[in-house]
Write a protein that holds these residues in place. Structure first.
Motif, short mmCIF file in Angstrom:
data_model
loop_
_atom_site.label_atom_id
_atom_site.label_comp_id
_atom_site.label_asym_id
_atom_site.label_seq_id
_atom_site.Cartn_x
_atom_site.Cartn_y
_atom_site.Cartn_z
N VAL A 252 -3.69 4.38 -1.71
CA VAL A 252 -4.74 4.87 -0.82
C VAL A 252 -4.48 6.36 -0.64
N VAL B 191 -3.67 2.14 7.58
CA VAL B 191 -3.26 1.83 6.21
C VAL B 191 -2.00 0.97 6.15
N ASP C 140 -8.99 4.35 -3.77
CA ASP C 140 -9.37 4.15 -2.37
C ASP C 140 -8.99 5.40 -1.57
N ARG D 216 -1.03 -0.70 -4.23
CA ARG D 216 -2.41 -0.29 -4.02
C ARG D 216 -2.38 1.13 -3.47
N ARG E 280 -1.55 2.61 -9.85
CA ARG E 280 -2.59 1.58 -9.89
C ARG E 280 -2.62 0.87 -11.24
N THR F 224 0.85 -1.20 0.00
CA THR F 224 0.00 0.00 0.00
C THR F 224 0.87 1.23 0.00
N ASP G 270 -13.08 9.91 8.64
CA ASP G 270 -12.89 8.48 8.87
C ASP G 270 -11.97 8.20 10.05
N ARG H 38 -12.37 10.79 -5.45
CA ARG H 38 -13.55 9.90 -5.51
C ARG H 38 -13.91 9.61 -6.97
#
Length: 407
Positions: free
Chosen positions: A36, A134, A53, A34, A28, A6, A59, A48
């Motif tokens: 984030v 994360v 992600d 990955r 990606r 990540t 959050d 978005r």
């Protein structure tokens, strides 16, 4: 099959998300990691929409964050312009202010916020929560203070490699960015900027010329073709075509010495118009900043208004030479291979030294415009290929990850 690592991307909105988001998308697409994205304030809609992600400060709120939520509700209610996402604003302000109190104490925090506003924030405890959730193998942020700075500092503290991407010159943040322990890699716009950081003490191996991915579409073939069409439709194929991209000039700017002259942009505009009217070999697009009054039709065959409906990059390619004071249009023009003349006299001159940074080929004062236009500067750099900066930043991140694996 081994799970992808990540990589954490962190930025605010505007030009910063435009610089970093293409890199997250490229990472990606290549299957390197990955991505984030910690999308701060106005960055969220763009992230978005890209389908990356995403996390926000909302959050990170926990049931026990009563004090932070209270601060956030109070501070969000005081905003002059209501936030598009109230909950995100409450969380960002509240967690950041609670962190400031925890680090400084209640009274010093209140004094710091009263003096500096959100510039006083460095929300390390909130960023620690992001890392816990994360578990990033690599961190990428742009050069903003506050949360982006906190992400790079936290990466260093946790032994996670990090890269910092400069959107422009890093003049305001020079002292912080020049430190060898601030990020493992610094990605900058061009070689002259790289040399200023090396001279300021940054090891040469840490500073990489990548360009800014936000400008990667400058030389899109469709923009080049539209520019040729605009020029042809105007009947200017055989003329030397100028573009003046104006910027509003504020009277005062916090932490900036001096007094600005709000009439400067219009006087420069008038001087260019006068020069073009006198020289039948010249033509001029005038492109005012969106916050400036709309310009009336000049009523002259060789002077036209570049409207918002005309894409900026097409207008660049419809021109031979670009005039700016401190507009980032000068940077984009340079990447398009166009000669740039910087018009001096702005209160922000010292933060945008375009000639010293390899962006402008020459400078001119308000009274010297007619004399300057007697010569034709030549662009020194080839146009940047579409997508080039995004790929170069991605290559730097790949090298960081490989170096980490090698230890």
């Amino acid at each position: 099959m081994t799970a992808l690592p990540t990589w954490l991307f962190v930025s605010y909105g505007g030009g910063h998300v435009n610089a970093l988001l293409p890199v997250a998308q490229r990472v990606r697409a290549l299957g390197l990691a990955r991505p984030v994205y910690l999308a701060l304030t106005t960055a969220a809609p763009a992230v978005r929409q890209a389908g990356i992600d995403m996390l926000g400060f909302r959050d990170l709120l926990q049931p026990g964050d009563v004090r932070a939520r209270g601060h956030g509700e109070r501070m969000a209610a005081q905003l002059q312009v209501p936030a598009a996402d109230h909950e995100e604003s409450v969380a960002y302000l509240g967690l950041s202010y609670a962190d400031l109190e925890d680090r400084l104490g209640a009274e010093p925090a209140a004094r710091a916020y009263a003096q500096y506003g959100r510039q006083a924030f460095l929300p390390l405890s909130a960023i620690e929560r992001v890392f816990d959730r994360v578990q990033p193998a690599l961190v990428v942020a742009t050069n903003s203070p506050r949360a982006e700075e906190a992400a790079i500092l936290t990466a260093r503290r946790r032994g996670v490699p990090s890269a910092c991407l400069l959107d422009l010159f890093g003049q305001h943040e020079r002292e912080r960015l020049a430190r060898p322990d601030f990020a493992d890699a610094l990605c900058v716009l061009n070689e002259p900027i790289r040399q200023t950081f090396i001279a300021a003490g940054r090891p040469a191996a840490q500073v990489h010329v990548t360009g800014n991915p936000a400008f990667d579409t400058v030389n899109d073939p469709a923009m080049r073709e539209q520019g040729r069409a605009l020029r042809h439709e105007a009947g200017w194929d055989r003329l030397h075509v100028l573009l003046y991209a104006s910027s509003p000039e504020p009277v005062h700017i916090p932490d900036i010495a001096g007094t600005g002259d709000p009439e400067l942009p219009r006087r420069l505009e008038r001087a260019l118009i006068d020069a073009v009217e006198r020289d039948p070999g010249l033509a001029l697009w005038v492109r005012r900043h969106p916050s400036e009054p709309v310009m009336d039709d000049p009523g002259h065959a060789r002077i036209r208004v570049s409207t918002r409906a005309m894409p900026l990059h097409a207008c660049l390619h419809a021109s031979d030479e670009v005039f700016v004071t401190v507009s980032t249009v000068g940077v984009e023009a340079s990447l398009a291979g166009k000669p740039v003349t910087q018009l001096r006299g702005s209160i922000l001159d010292h933060l945008s030294p375009y000639a010293a940074m390899g962006i402008a080929q020459r400078e001119s004062g308000e009274r010297d415009i007619a004399q300057a236009l007697k010569t034709r500067p030549v662009a020194v750099a080839a146009p940047q290929a579409p997508g080039a900066a995004t790929q170069r930043v991605t290559d730097v991140l790949r090298q960081l990850q490989e170096a980490t694996r090698g230890h």
